[in-house]
Design a protein around this motif. Structure first.
Motif, PDB file in Angstrom:
ATOM      1  N   SER A   1      50.174  -6.345  -6.106  1.00 40.75           N
ATOM      2  CA  SER A   1      48.824  -6.486  -6.651  1.00 40.75           C
ATOM      3  C   SER A   1      47.800  -6.448  -5.522  1.00 40.75           C
ATOM      4  CB  SER A   1      48.692  -7.787  -7.450  1.00 40.75           C
ATOM      5  OG  SER A   1      48.749  -8.898  -6.584  1.00 40.75           O
ATOM      6  N   ASP A   2      46.618  -5.928  -5.819  1.00 39.79           N
ATOM      7  CA  ASP A   2      45.541  -5.855  -4.834  1.00 39.79           C
ATOM      8  C   ASP A   2      45.203  -7.232  -4.267  1.00 39.79           C
ATOM      9  OD1 ASP A   2      45.464  -3.167  -5.442  1.00 39.79           O
ATOM     10  OD2 ASP A   2      43.620  -3.286  -6.628  1.00 39.79           O
ATOM     11  N   GLU A   3      45.378  -8.267  -5.079  1.00 39.80           N
ATOM     12  CA  GLU A   3      45.060  -9.622  -4.638  1.00 39.80           C
ATOM     13  C   GLU A   3      45.886 -10.044  -3.420  1.00 39.80           C
ATOM     14  OE1 GLU A   3      45.753  -8.866  -7.848  1.00 39.80           O
ATOM     15  OE2 GLU A   3      43.877  -9.307  -8.887  1.00 39.80           O
TER      16      GLU A   3
ATOM     17  N   GLY B   1      68.939 -27.597  11.770  1.00 41.09           N
ATOM     18  CA  GLY B   1      70.090 -26.791  12.171  1.00 41.09           C
ATOM     19  C   GLY B   1      71.369 -27.067  11.408  1.00 41.09           C
ATOM     20  N   LYS B   2      71.277 -27.701  10.249  1.00 45.51           N
ATOM     21  CA  LYS B   2      72.477 -28.060   9.480  1.00 45.51           C
ATOM     22  C   LYS B   2      72.924 -26.949   8.535  1.00 45.51           C
ATOM     23  CE  LYS B   2      72.424 -32.160  11.246  1.00 45.51           C
ATOM     24  NZ  LYS B   2      73.288 -32.517  12.334  1.00 45.51           N
ATOM     25  N   THR B   3      72.051 -25.988   8.262  1.00 43.17           N
ATOM     26  CA  THR B   3      72.389 -24.899   7.352  1.00 43.17           C
ATOM     27  C   THR B   3      71.680 -23.628   7.795  1.00 43.17           C
ATOM     28  OG1 THR B   3      72.364 -24.175   5.039  1.00 43.17           O
ATOM     29  CG2 THR B   3      70.555 -25.563   5.737  1.00 43.17           C
ATOM     30  N   ASP B   4      72.175 -22.492   7.328  1.00 43.10           N
ATOM     31  CA  ASP B   4      71.562 -21.208   7.668  1.00 43.10           C
ATOM     32  C   ASP B   4      70.651 -20.689   6.553  1.00 43.10           C
ATOM     33  OD1 ASP B   4      73.498 -20.646   5.778  1.00 43.10           O
ATOM     34  OD2 ASP B   4      74.460 -19.054   6.927  1.00 43.10           O
ATOM     35  N   PHE B   5      70.415 -21.489   5.533  1.00 37.14           N
ATOM     36  CA  PHE B   5      69.594 -21.104   4.388  1.00 37.14           C
ATOM     37  C   PHE B   5      68.337 -21.963   4.387  1.00 37.14           C
ATOM     38  CE2 PHE B   5      68.589 -21.532  -0.229  1.00 37.14           C
ATOM     39  CZ  PHE B   5      68.367 -20.187  -0.520  1.00 37.14           C
ATOM     40  N   LYS B   6      67.162 -21.337   4.479  1.00 32.61           N
ATOM     41  CA  LYS B   6      65.917 -22.094   4.611  1.00 32.61           C
ATOM     42  C   LYS B   6      65.523 -22.810   3.316  1.00 32.61           C
ATOM     43  CE  LYS B   6      61.277 -21.945   6.378  1.00 32.61           C
ATOM     44  NZ  LYS B   6      60.410 -21.345   7.347  1.00 32.61           N
ATOM     45  N   LYS B   7      65.437 -22.061   2.244  1.00 30.97           N
ATOM     46  CA  LYS B   7      65.104 -22.594   0.919  1.00 30.97           C
ATOM     47  C   LYS B   7      65.108 -21.421  -0.045  1.00 30.97           C
ATOM     48  CE  LYS B   7      60.134 -22.702   1.994  1.00 30.97           C
ATOM     49  NZ  LYS B   7      58.982 -23.589   2.034  1.00 30.97           N
ATOM     50  N   PRO B   8      65.069 -21.669  -1.348  1.00 31.21           N
ATOM     51  CA  PRO B   8      65.034 -20.551  -2.291  1.00 31.21           C
ATOM     52  C   PRO B   8      63.869 -19.608  -1.975  1.00 31.21           C
ATOM     53  CG  PRO B   8      65.519 -22.568  -3.460  1.00 31.21           C
ATOM     54  CD  PRO B   8      65.153 -22.961  -2.047  1.00 31.21           C
ATOM     55  N   LEU B   9      64.129 -18.328  -2.085  1.00 28.08           N
ATOM     56  CA  LEU B   9      63.117 -17.335  -1.756  1.00 28.08           C
ATOM     57  C   LEU B   9      61.875 -17.469  -2.626  1.00 28.08           C
ATOM     58  CD1 LEU B   9      62.542 -15.031   0.170  1.00 28.08           C
ATOM     59  CD2 LEU B   9      63.629 -13.488  -1.447  1.00 28.08           C
ATOM     60  N   SER B  10      62.040 -17.839  -3.879  1.00 26.42           N
ATOM     61  CA  SER B  10      60.863 -17.991  -4.749  1.00 26.42           C
ATOM     62  C   SER B  10      59.934 -19.080  -4.226  1.00 26.42           C
ATOM     63  CB  SER B  10      61.287 -18.294  -6.189  1.00 26.42           C
ATOM     64  OG  SER B  10      61.918 -19.558  -6.278  1.00 26.42           O
ATOM     65  N   CYS B  11      60.481 -20.108  -3.610  1.00 23.00           N
ATOM     66  CA  CYS B  11      59.663 -21.172  -3.015  1.00 23.00           C
ATOM     67  C   CYS B  11      58.983 -20.660  -1.741  1.00 23.00           C
ATOM     68  CB  CYS B  11      60.525 -22.378  -2.668  1.00 23.00           C
ATOM     69  SG  CYS B  11      61.404 -23.078  -4.066  1.00 23.00           S
ATOM     70  N   HIS B  12      59.738 -19.942  -0.944  1.00 21.95           N
ATOM     71  CA  HIS B  12      59.234 -19.422   0.328  1.00 21.95           C
ATOM     72  C   HIS B  12      58.103 -18.424   0.086  1.00 21.95           C
ATOM     73  CE1 HIS B  12      60.693 -18.040   4.594  1.00 21.95           C
ATOM     74  NE2 HIS B  12      59.549 -18.684   4.641  1.00 21.95           N
ATOM     75  N   LEU B  13      58.182 -17.653  -0.994  1.00 21.09           N
ATOM     76  CA  LEU B  13      57.179 -16.638  -1.301  1.00 21.09           C
ATOM     77  C   LEU B  13      55.961 -17.166  -2.069  1.00 21.09           C
ATOM     78  CD1 LEU B  13      59.462 -13.638  -2.316  1.00 21.09           C
ATOM     79  CD2 LEU B  13      57.773 -13.639  -0.466  1.00 21.09           C
ATOM     80  N   TYR B  14      56.017 -18.392  -2.533  1.00 18.27           N
ATOM     81  CA  TYR B  14      54.907 -18.891  -3.355  1.00 18.27           C
ATOM     82  C   TYR B  14      53.612 -18.925  -2.549  1.00 18.27           C
ATOM     83  CZ  TYR B  14      52.220 -21.427  -6.692  1.00 18.27           C
ATOM     84  OH  TYR B  14      51.243 -21.759  -7.584  1.00 18.27           O
ATOM     85  N   PRO B  15      52.487 -18.448  -3.084  1.00 15.37           N
ATOM     86  CA  PRO B  15      52.111 -18.200  -4.471  1.00 15.37           C
ATOM     87  C   PRO B  15      52.346 -16.783  -4.990  1.00 15.37           C
ATOM     88  CG  PRO B  15      50.160 -18.025  -3.144  1.00 15.37           C
ATOM     89  CD  PRO B  15      51.296 -18.352  -2.207  1.00 15.37           C
TER      90      PRO B  15
ATOM     91  N   ARG C   1      54.698 -14.231  -6.962  1.00 13.89           N
ATOM     92  CA  ARG C   1      55.776 -14.234  -7.948  1.00 13.89           C
ATOM     93  C   ARG C   1      56.276 -12.804  -8.063  1.00 13.89           C
ATOM     94  NH1 ARG C   1      57.740 -18.911  -7.943  1.00 13.89           N
ATOM     95  NH2 ARG C   1      56.448 -20.561  -8.747  1.00 13.89           N
ATOM     96  N   ILE C   2      57.584 -12.650  -8.107  1.00 16.50           N
ATOM     97  CA  ILE C   2      58.184 -11.327  -8.192  1.00 16.50           C
ATOM     98  C   ILE C   2      58.806 -11.143  -9.567  1.00 16.50           C
ATOM     99  CG2 ILE C   2      59.961  -9.797  -7.256  1.00 16.50           C
ATOM    100  CD1 ILE C   2      59.557 -11.192  -4.574  1.00 16.50           C
ATOM    101  N   SER C   3      58.508  -9.995 -10.157  1.00 21.14           N
ATOM    102  CA  SER C   3      59.126  -9.642 -11.439  1.00 21.14           C
ATOM    103  C   SER C   3      59.653  -8.213 -11.321  1.00 21.14           C
ATOM    104  CB  SER C   3      58.108  -9.760 -12.576  1.00 21.14           C
ATOM    105  OG  SER C   3      57.015  -8.886 -12.351  1.00 21.14           O
TER     106      SER C   3
ATOM    107  N   GLY D   1      62.445  -0.371 -13.007  1.00 20.69           N
ATOM    108  CA  GLY D   1      63.031   0.060 -11.744  1.00 20.69           C
ATOM    109  C   GLY D   1      62.226  -0.332 -10.513  1.00 20.69           C
ATOM    110  N   TYR D   2      61.125  -1.012 -10.702  1.00 22.77           N
ATOM    111  CA  TYR D   2      60.291  -1.474  -9.598  1.00 22.77           C
ATOM    112  C   TYR D   2      60.313  -2.992  -9.551  1.00 22.77           C
ATOM    113  CZ  TYR D   2      58.012   3.093  -9.127  1.00 22.77           C
ATOM    114  OH  TYR D   2      57.750   4.408  -8.911  1.00 22.77           O
ATOM    115  N   GLU D   3      60.048  -3.529  -8.375  1.00 23.38           N
ATOM    116  CA  GLU D   3      59.732  -4.949  -8.267  1.00 23.38           C
ATOM    117  C   GLU D   3      58.216  -5.044  -8.203  1.00 23.38           C
ATOM    118  OE1 GLU D   3      63.425  -7.270  -6.238  1.00 23.38           O
ATOM    119  OE2 GLU D   3      61.690  -6.918  -4.996  1.00 23.38           O
ATOM    120  N   ALA D   4      57.670  -6.054  -8.802  1.00 23.48           N
ATOM    121  CA  ALA D   4      56.225  -6.260  -8.784  1.00 23.48           C
ATOM    122  C   ALA D   4      55.917  -7.610  -8.131  1.00 23.48           C
ATOM    123  CB  ALA D   4      55.661  -6.222 -10.200  1.00 23.48           C
ATOM    124  N   ILE D   5      55.011  -7.582  -7.179  1.00 21.57           N
ATOM    125  CA  ILE D   5      54.561  -8.805  -6.509  1.00 21.57           C
ATOM    126  C   ILE D   5      53.169  -9.126  -7.036  1.00 21.57           C
ATOM    127  CG2 ILE D   5      53.895  -9.866  -4.323  1.00 21.57           C
ATOM    128  CD1 ILE D   5      55.879  -8.041  -2.917  1.00 21.57           C
ATOM    129  N   ASN D   6      53.031 -10.293  -7.619  1.00 23.16           N
ATOM    130  CA  ASN D   6      51.737 -10.747  -8.111  1.00 23.16           C
ATOM    131  C   ASN D   6      51.343 -12.052  -7.435  1.00 23.16           C
ATOM    132  OD1 ASN D   6      50.976  -8.804 -10.256  1.00 23.16           O
ATOM    133  ND2 ASN D   6      52.960  -9.428 -11.056  1.00 23.16           N
TER     134      ASN D   6
END
Length: 191
Positions: A10-12, A111-125, A127-129, A133-138
């Motif tokens: 999205s342009d936003e 340093g206890k794990t190699d996973f930072k956090k769920p990607l949806s949390c990391h990408l907020y605000p 949202r990916i849908s 056949g495309y992914e959309a970032i809003n």
């Protein structure tokens, strides 16, 4: 609309400015909502794999809910999500100095794990849908909860895509981010 490698953006994403202001929102995005954090199918076995390393960072109530509900649950209309405590705070949420933070991320920071956090949390605000056949970032900040983050972003003049640089690279890679940054810089010159 911006298109990079079959990703609709999205342009936003380049127009709006945003920097999380945890002192103002108190980590409310980990509490507010109709379900826990969205999870990709790839993240489900990761949560199983890292649970024992993350468990010491979680609240007793969070651990109890995980042991009762599982490390993830399926919610109608949302798919796989993190469980919540009484339909409120994420089971992986911890409160430090009155601010909700992520226990998974705290374990990662130490340093206890190699996973930072769920990607949806990391990408907020963002949202990916998926669409045809495309992914959309809003860009979807919460109107009240994220008001301070929008103000801080404007004051600091940080476009939301730059605030989310690490998360975007994690999801799509450096070349994608560089292409988006080039577009964002040109966009800024036009306005």
């Amino acid at each position: 609309m911006i298109i990079i490698d079959k990703v609709l953006i999205s342009d936003e994403a380049v127009e709006e400015q945003f920097v999380c202001d945890l002192e103002a929102c108190k980590g409310g995005c980990c509490v507010d909502g109709d379900a826990g954090a969205p999870l990709s199918e790839d993240e489900l076995p990761v949560l199983d794999r890292i649970y024992e390393q993350v468990k010491p960072y979680l609240t007793p109530e969070g651990v109890a809910e995980i042991e009762k509900q599982g490390r993830h649950v399926y919610e109608k209309g949302f798919g796989a999500v993190t469980p919540t405590i009484r339909h409120q705070i994420c089971v992986y949420g911890i409160i430090e100095n009155g601010i909700v933070k992520c226990g998974i991320e705290k374990a990662w920071n130490e340093g206890k794990t190699d996973f930072k956090k769920p990607l949806s949390c990391h990408l907020y605000p963002f949202r990916i849908s998926r669409q045809d056949g495309y992914e959309a970032i809003n860009y979807e900040p919460r109107e009240q909860l994220c008001r301070a983050a929008c103000k801080l972003g404007k004051r600091l003049k940080v476009p939301v895509y730059r605030f989310l640089k690490e998360a975007l690279i994690r999801k799509y890679g450096s070349a994608f981010y560089e292409a988006l940054d080039t577009i964002g810089r040109k966009w800024k010159k036009k306005t």
